[in-house]
Scaffold this active site. Structure first.
Site, short mmCIF file in Angstrom:
data_model
loop_
_atom_site.label_atom_id
_atom_site.label_comp_id
_atom_site.label_asym_id
_atom_site.label_seq_id
_atom_site.Cartn_x
_atom_site.Cartn_y
_atom_site.Cartn_z
NE ARG A 88 -4.23 -1.31 0.17
CZ ARG A 88 -5.12 -1.88 0.96
NH1 ARG A 88 -5.18 -1.56 2.22
NH2 ARG A 88 -5.96 -2.76 0.48
NE ARG A 172 -17.89 -0.04 -1.95
CZ ARG A 172 -18.94 -0.79 -2.26
NH1 ARG A 172 -19.13 -1.16 -3.51
NH2 ARG A 172 -19.77 -1.16 -1.34
#
Ligand code: ZN
Length: 220
Positions: A88, A172
């Site tokens: 990430r 999202r």
């Protein structure tokens, strides 16, 4: 063949990953699953993670790296790994290079299943299912043959998922962009990133992914 598969919710990433697992013997590794498994099995790093979580702390990058390392040492990863939800951050991306390098492996591709946001909103907000048999329909692309009657079971009740609204889809997408923004430039600089059209049919998306896996650098 070790890859990172990226794609926003609704892009069909899970479907594609499942096919790669079934047809290519690759293993999908998601950080959450690996963490839960390591804790449940009581591996050395799993025990460390458990202690941190029980004290209410956040599991550090070092622990996550340790868990991925333990997982990569299991023989079912020999045919390749699909990383899901990791890395990430740039630091995690560098750690992953190290983990793979120590094992004589490398990351071969970062494949992004790209979608057009407006088209995705259209696709997701229009979908609904038969409440009785679960058959899927879409306001624009797949209406029942007889208005309000399920083709498959003749049911007349239909339902929509509350999450299937434009606002949720756009939120999202924004979250997805924020999550991938830190790592894409790192991999782009190394020429590892390929994109496939996630708005295409499922089979076409899968074929495009295989072309990248089998084509090597020339296919990029
Ligand atoms: Zn039905």
């Amino acid at each position: 063949m070790n890859i990172i598969l990226l794609g926003p919710p609704g892009a069909g990433k899970g479907t594609q990953a499942t096919r790669l697992q079934n047809e290519r013997g690759m293993v999908q590794l998601s950080t959450g699953d690996m963490l839960r498994e390591a804790v449940a099995k009581g591996t050395p790093v799993g025990l460390q993670a458990k202690a941190v979580m029980e004290s209410g702390g956040l599991v550090s990058d070092d622990i996550v790296s340790g868990i991925i390392g333990e997982r990569l040492d299991r023989p079912d990863t020999d045919k390749g790994v699909i990383f899901d939800g990791f890395p990430r951050t740039r630091a995690q991306a560098e750690a992953l290079d190290g983990l793979l390098g120590e094992r004589g492996r490398k990351l071969d591709h970062v494949i992004e299943i790209a979608v057009d946001e407006d088209a995705l909103v259209d696709r997701i907000t229009g979908r609904y299912t038969c409440a009785k048999c679960g058959e899927g329909y879409h306001d624009r692309y797949k209406q029942p043959k007889a208005d309000g009657v399920c083709d498959r079971c003749a049911g007349t009740e239909f339902k929509r998922r509350p999450d299937d609204n434009a606002e949720t889809v756009r939120t999202r997408m924004a979250e997805y962009r924020a999550k991938t923004a830190p790592i894409l430039p790192y991999y782009e600089a190394r020429g590892l990133v390929s994109r496939v059209d996630g708005m295409a049919e499922i089979d076409a998306v899968y074929a495009a992914i295989l072309a990248i896996l089998d084509g090597g650098p020339a296919a990029r």
